[in-house]
Design an enzyme around this catalytic site. Structure first.
Site, PDB file in Angstrom:
ATOM      1  N   GLU A   1       9.725  -3.729  10.487  1.00  0.00           N
ATOM      2  CA  GLU A   1       9.971  -2.570   9.779  1.00  0.00           C
ATOM      3  C   GLU A   1      10.613  -1.545  10.685  1.00  0.00           C
ATOM      4  O   GLU A   1      10.123  -1.130  11.925  1.00  0.00           O
ATOM      5  CB  GLU A   1       8.897  -1.688   9.091  1.00  0.00           C
ATOM      6  CG  GLU A   1       9.435  -0.495   8.532  1.00  0.00           C
ATOM      7  CD  GLU A   1       8.274  -0.057   7.261  1.00  0.00           C
ATOM      8  OE1 GLU A   1       7.263  -0.594   7.257  1.00  0.00           O
ATOM      9  OE2 GLU A   1       8.338   1.065   6.855  1.00  0.00           O
TER      10      GLU A   1
ATOM     11  N   GLU B   1      -0.936  -5.085   9.010  1.00  0.00           N
ATOM     12  CA  GLU B   1      -0.069  -4.492   9.893  1.00  0.00           C
ATOM     13  C   GLU B   1      -0.928  -4.724  11.432  1.00  0.00           C
ATOM     14  O   GLU B   1      -2.054  -4.687  11.640  1.00  0.00           O
ATOM     15  CB  GLU B   1      -0.073  -3.086  10.070  1.00  0.00           C
ATOM     16  CG  GLU B   1       0.568  -2.394   8.841  1.00  0.00           C
ATOM     17  CD  GLU B   1       0.752  -1.170   8.294  1.00  0.00           C
ATOM     18  OE1 GLU B   1       0.457  -0.030   9.355  1.00  0.00           O
ATOM     19  OE2 GLU B   1       1.259  -0.566   7.235  1.00  0.00           O
TER      20      GLU B   1
ATOM     21  N   ASP C   1       0.907  -1.189  -0.069  1.00  0.00           N
ATOM     22  CA  ASP C   1      -0.130   0.155  -0.082  1.00  0.00           C
ATOM     23  C   ASP C   1       0.799   1.110   0.059  1.00  0.00           C
ATOM     24  O   ASP C   1       0.418   2.229  -0.104  1.00  0.00           O
ATOM     25  CB  ASP C   1      -0.973  -0.005   1.232  1.00  0.00           C
ATOM     26  CG  ASP C   1      -0.229  -0.210   2.460  1.00  0.00           C
ATOM     27  OD1 ASP C   1       0.919  -0.244   2.634  1.00  0.00           O
ATOM     28  OD2 ASP C   1      -1.048   0.157   3.576  1.00  0.00           O
ATOM     29  N   SER C   2       2.392   0.983  -0.187  1.00  0.00           N
ATOM     30  CA  SER C   2       3.152   2.027  -0.346  1.00  0.00           C
ATOM     31  C   SER C   2       2.832   2.759  -1.574  1.00  0.00           C
ATOM     32  O   SER C   2       3.380   3.965  -1.984  1.00  0.00           O
ATOM     33  CB  SER C   2       4.628   1.603  -0.279  1.00  0.00           C
ATOM     34  OG  SER C   2       4.663   0.594  -1.111  1.00  0.00           O
TER      35      SER C   2
ATOM     36  N   LYS D   1      -0.971  -9.393   3.569  1.00  0.00           N
ATOM     37  CA  LYS D   1      -0.537  -8.620   4.529  1.00  0.00           C
ATOM     38  C   LYS D   1      -0.770  -7.671   5.398  1.00  0.00           C
ATOM     39  O   LYS D   1      -1.690  -6.906   4.607  1.00  0.00           O
ATOM     40  CB  LYS D   1       0.917  -8.052   4.016  1.00  0.00           C
ATOM     41  CG  LYS D   1       1.964  -7.467   5.079  1.00  0.00           C
ATOM     42  CD  LYS D   1       3.309  -7.204   4.681  1.00  0.00           C
ATOM     43  CE  LYS D   1       3.318  -5.726   3.990  1.00  0.00           C
ATOM     44  NZ  LYS D   1       2.765  -4.534   4.783  1.00  0.00           N
TER      45      LYS D   1
HETATM   46  O1  KIV Z   1       3.627  -1.160   1.667  1.00  0.00           O
HETATM   47  C1  KIV Z   1       4.809  -1.425   1.629  1.00  0.00           C
HETATM   48  O2  KIV Z   1       5.460  -1.152   0.722  1.00  0.00           O
HETATM   49  C2  KIV Z   1       5.283  -2.152   2.900  1.00  0.00           C
HETATM   50  C3  KIV Z   1       6.767  -2.252   3.017  1.00  0.00           C
HETATM   51  C4  KIV Z   1       7.327  -1.032   3.652  1.00  0.00           C
HETATM   52  C5  KIV Z   1       7.216  -3.318   3.697  1.00  0.00           C
HETATM   53  O3  KIV Z   1       4.448  -2.438   3.671  1.00  0.00           O
END
Ligand code: KIV
Length: 271
Positions: free
Chosen positions: A188, A121, A51-52, A119
């Site tokens: 992270e 958090e 989600d980056s 994934k």
């Molecule tokens: O969204 C992302 O790119 C991430 C990385 C920072 C691990 O979660």
């Protein structure tokens, strides 16, 4: 082993073998088909549809406005370009925190789009959700330490786990998530020594570091950071692999090699 010629599709079982045999897992964020094809040609094991993309693709200040629809779209794009790499997709903010059932509905959209793992958090408080998904056939990657979706709660993009109490909590979080069935965990921006301790304490879960030292089972970076094209400030843990190189392909191949031989991250990239 010639990684460039290895076309066997990457699976959770194969990643588990890599972990067990001490072969480091090279991972990079990816948001489209062309880069997906290039990255796996360079030997990348796993692609994270992160989600980056809120920052790198959309130019937002945080990941908070990224939607599930956008994650589905980019997951489909990456899956069209990749034939071998393992693909994991981020669950965006607000798509999983309410309940395990809400998380399952969101995960189903990403898995239908082609993801092999989702994934999300959060620490031990997300263990019930991890278990709920894993029992229903959805592999899960956890994410602790600096969790960007909590940037306002954390007061910025800061190193986590520096005090003894925070370090103990992060270690307990990691183990609770492993017990709940997480097969992978992103660590992270945590001190390298703490990431090493968490990694050593795991028995099945693979640790993937980003600003977490070289003792993790694998590494991940945001592609725009390691190619030096992100216009904002980059963190200490980033190495620009385009520096001294001529092509994107060369930079990606160098990243994969540096993860595999443990030369990245170097001490200057660690906390
Ligand atoms: O969204 C992302 O790119 C991430 C990385 C920072 C691990 O979660």
């Amino acid at each position: 082993m010639n990684y460039l010629q290895d076309t066997k599709p990457m699976t959770l079982v194969e990643l588990g073998k890599m972990r067990a045999e001490g072969r480091r897992i090279a991972t990079l964020t990816c948001y489209d088909a062309s880069f997906a094809a290039l990255f796996e040609r360079c030997g990348m094991d796993a692609l994270l549809v992160g989600d980056s993309l809120g920052n790198t693709i959309q130019g937002q200040k945080s990941t908070l406005s990224v939607t599930l629809e956008q994650m589905v779209y980019h997951t489909e794009c990456v899956c069209r370009g990749a034939k071998r790499a393992f693909i994991l997709s981020d669950m965006p903010f607000g798509s999983y925190q309410e309940s395990p059932a809400q998380a399952m509905r969101s995960a189903a959209r990403l898995m239908a789009a082609g993801a092999q793992m989702v994934k999300f958090e959060g620490g031990a408080f997300m263990a019930e959700t991890v278990r709920f998904l894993v029992e229903r056939g959805v592999p899960v990657c956890a994410h602790i330490g600096l969790t960007p979706q909590s940037v306002h709660q954390l007061g910025g993009y800061r190193v986590q786990g520096r005090s003894d109490a925070e370090a103990a909590r992060l270690k307990a979080d990691g183990l609770a998530l492993e017990q709940a069935g997480a097969a992978m965990i992103v660590l992270e921006m945590v001190p390298a020594a703490l990431a090493g301790e968490i990694t050593a304490a795991t028995t099945t879960m693979a640790t993937i570091g980003i600003g977490a030292g070289s003792e993790c089972h694998g590494q991940v970076l945001v592609m725009h950071d390691m190619l030096g094209v992100f216009p904002g400030k980059t963190a200490r843990f980033v190495r620009n692999f385009m520096q001294g190189g001529a092509t994107i392909e060369g930079a990606i191949t160098a990243y994969v090699a540096a993860v595999r031989d443990g030369s990245f991250p170097a001490p200057e990239h660690c906390y």
